[in-house]
Write an enzyme that holds these catalytic residues in place. Structure first.
Site, mmCIF file in Angstrom:
data_model
loop_
_atom_site.group_PDB
_atom_site.id
_atom_site.type_symbol
_atom_site.label_atom_id
_atom_site.label_comp_id
_atom_site.label_asym_id
_atom_site.label_seq_id
_atom_site.Cartn_x
_atom_site.Cartn_y
_atom_site.Cartn_z
ATOM 1 N N TYR A 16 0.819 -1.205 0.000
ATOM 2 C CA TYR A 16 0.000 0.000 0.000
ATOM 3 C C TYR A 16 0.858 1.262 0.000
ATOM 4 O O TYR A 16 0.669 2.148 0.816
ATOM 5 C CB TYR A 16 -0.964 -0.026 1.193
ATOM 6 N N TYR A 144 -12.374 -7.832 7.103
ATOM 7 C CA TYR A 144 -11.219 -7.884 6.212
ATOM 8 C C TYR A 144 -10.835 -9.347 6.030
ATOM 9 O O TYR A 144 -10.648 -10.076 7.001
ATOM 10 C CB TYR A 144 -10.018 -7.113 6.789
ATOM 11 N N ASP A 240 -13.070 -16.983 9.719
ATOM 12 C CA ASP A 240 -11.715 -16.601 9.331
ATOM 13 C C ASP A 240 -10.956 -16.262 10.609
ATOM 14 O O ASP A 240 -11.063 -15.153 11.134
ATOM 15 C CB ASP A 240 -11.784 -15.411 8.369
ATOM 16 N N LYS A 269 -1.329 -16.456 9.459
ATOM 17 C CA LYS A 269 -0.497 -15.563 10.274
ATOM 18 C C LYS A 269 0.396 -16.296 11.292
ATOM 19 O O LYS A 269 1.497 -16.664 10.941
ATOM 20 C CB LYS A 269 -1.373 -14.488 10.914
HETATM 21 C C1 LIG Z 1 -4.286 -10.916 7.270
HETATM 22 C C2 LIG Z 1 -5.615 -11.519 7.089
HETATM 23 C C3 LIG Z 1 -5.952 -12.215 5.907
HETATM 24 C C4 LIG Z 1 -5.024 -12.297 4.721
HETATM 25 O O1 LIG Z 1 -3.869 -13.010 4.995
HETATM 26 P P1 LIG Z 1 -2.594 -12.825 4.025
HETATM 27 O O2 LIG Z 1 -1.625 -13.846 4.528
HETATM 28 O O3 LIG Z 1 -2.136 -11.399 4.212
HETATM 29 O O4 LIG Z 1 -3.039 -13.079 2.641
HETATM 30 C C5 LIG Z 1 -7.203 -12.807 5.834
HETATM 31 N N1 LIG Z 1 -8.081 -12.709 6.849
HETATM 32 C C6 LIG Z 1 -7.791 -12.055 7.992
HETATM 33 C C7 LIG Z 1 -8.800 -12.033 9.086
HETATM 34 C C8 LIG Z 1 -6.564 -11.418 8.148
HETATM 35 O O5 LIG Z 1 -6.292 -10.736 9.267
#
Ligand SMILES: *Cc1c(COP(=O)(O)O)cnc(C)c1O
Length: 431
Positions: A16, A144, A240, A269
């Site tokens: 970004y 997100y 997620d 992550k």
């Molecule tokens: C960071 C994140 C993603 C994307 O993960 P990347 O490894 O950056 O592609 C998806 N969902 C959530 C909730 C996130 O915090």
């Protein structure tokens, strides 16, 4: 001599960031434990765990050793037609700690891809049941889910990806939790399913904690309502947990706090402790069996670097670390510390809210200070902060001690006391 910073400024995109007027970058030369060491020898405490993934601290010896040992045997082999012990061991370790019933593992190369895979699972599940029209997802505003096209399309429709609205598939959204009274939100959810249930394949959300778009914590009753509506309409519920999971919000999975089990869960992550990219989409046996009984029977996804052995070895070492000590009570200590020390900052003129849960501490600001003030505070305290939108926040490594937390909070307080910067700060608005 090759001037790295100068070359970088002219030729390399950062996340970004503009190439015309690039924001400053620091030259990292090594990292260990809580700290990143710069080329000039200064050491910064990483108060954001390098975008929330460095759970056990940088360059943890158990994880780097696992990568080294695996590298000496086999760095990669295609996962089509082969398997290997790092993948099998990691799948087993992951399934063992997932909510009951979630034990079918798909390895993806990043969080965004894991989300794409989850959405394809939901669609293919409906397809297998003869409901080929159910191809849309329902998502929460303020969410997100990543930067790839499908993940963007599930993220807040008024958020950072608005520029791409024209190219994205259109999904359905309900209000961000906390904006409406719960009953009104519930009515909105029911109405959405009443009107569009025959198009909705599944529901996706970040359980308990909307991270990169809103830094918003919300109650478990929302998750219970989503579970109920998915059961009634045979929609696939996807949680997620890429940001919220692996103790970031206090428990192993955030959804545990609501006592809700999804049909599909994404993990990323902290999965490798922030050592190498890897994510996973874990499905229930029911979803996996339904897909497998459909036509095609194959689940239609398969990245080149799927289940990379180095990444899986790092994942195994990271999950072993999670199992080897009491992360939940350590995160409870971090939460107590952050709550006690950030709460008084509510009194500052520019601070509009203070929110703490698990190892997440957020100061919501009227406006962020300007870029130069942010840089000055980082350099004065040697604490790496990465404010975005109108949030100053910390999501430190889960092993951060009280002394380092004290330095992080001092830096946040110093920053929060700076005057607000210009209205629409150009530059960083991501995570
Ligand atoms: C960071 C994140 C993603 C994307 O993960 P990347 O490894 O950056 O592609 C998806 N969902 C959530 C909730 C996130 O915090």
């Amino acid at each position: 001599m090759f001037d790295i910073l100068e070359y970088d400024r002219r030729n390399i995109w950062h996340p970004y960031a503009s190439l015309k007027n690039p924001p400053p970058v620091r030259f990292a030369s090594s990292a260990s434990g809580l700290e990143i060491t710069l080329a000039d020898g200064r050491r910064l405490i990483d108060a954001v765990s390098s975008w929330w993934c460095v759970a056990h601290g940088h360059n943890h010896p158990a994880i780097t050793e696992a990568i080294r040992a695996q590298a000496s045997r086999m760095c990669h082999v295609m996962f089509g037609g082969f398997t290997h012990s790092p993948a099998a061991e990691l799948a087993q370790k992951l399934a063992a700690i997932c909510p009951a019933g979630l034990d079918k593992v798909f390895f993806a190369d990043s969080g965004s891809i894991a989300v794409e895979v989850a959405v394809k699972m939901a669609t293919q599940y409906q397809h297998a049941k003869g409901r080929a029209k159910r191809t849309k997802m329902l998502s929460l505003k303020g969410g997100y889910h990543g930067d790839t096209a499908c993940a963007m399309a599930l993220s807040d429709p008024d958020g950072m990806h608005v520029l791409f609205a024209g190219m994205m598939p259109r999904h359905f959204f309900v209000s961000k939790p906390g904006v409406l009274p719960f009953d009104a939100w519930l009515a909105e959810l029911d109405r959405m399913f009443a009107e569009h249930g025959d198009e909705i394949a599944g529901v996706i959300c970040e359980p308990m904690f909307q991270a990169a778009n809103a830094m918003n914590f919300y109650d478990g009753e929302y998750l219970r309502a989503l579970r109920k509506v998915c059961d009634e309409h045979d929609a696939v519920l996807v949680f997620d947990e890429i940001a919220s999971g692996l103790y970031r919000t206090g428990t192993r999975w955030a959804a545990q706090q609501a006592n809700v089990v999804p049909d599909v869960m994404t993990v990323g992550k902290a999965l490798t402790g922030g050592h190498i990219t890897l994510a996973a989409t874990v499905a229930s046996s029911r979803v996996a069996e339904t897909i497998s009984c459909g036509s095609p029977s194959a689940f239609m996804h398969g990245p080149t670097y799927m289940a990379n052995p180095l990444a899986c070895a790092a994942g195994c070492a990271s999950l072993d670390l999670f199992a080897s000590s009491d992360y939940a009570s350590n995160v409870a200590r971090i939460e107590r510390y952050l709550r006690a020390s950030l709460e008084p900052l509510r009194a500052l003129e520019n601070v509009t809210d203070v929110r703490v849960k698990g190892a997440v501490g957020v100061l919501e600001m009227r406006r962020l200070p300007d870029c130069a003030d942010i840089e000055r505070v980082i350099d004065r305290h040697n604490v790496w902060l990465r404010p975005f939108a109108n949030y100053i926040y910390t999501m430190p490594p889960l092993v951060t001690d009280d002394a380092a937390l004290g330095r992080i909070v001092e830096a946040m307080a110093d920053l929060a006391a700076c005057p607000p910067g210009p209205e629409a700060a150009d530059g960083d608005f991501h995570e």
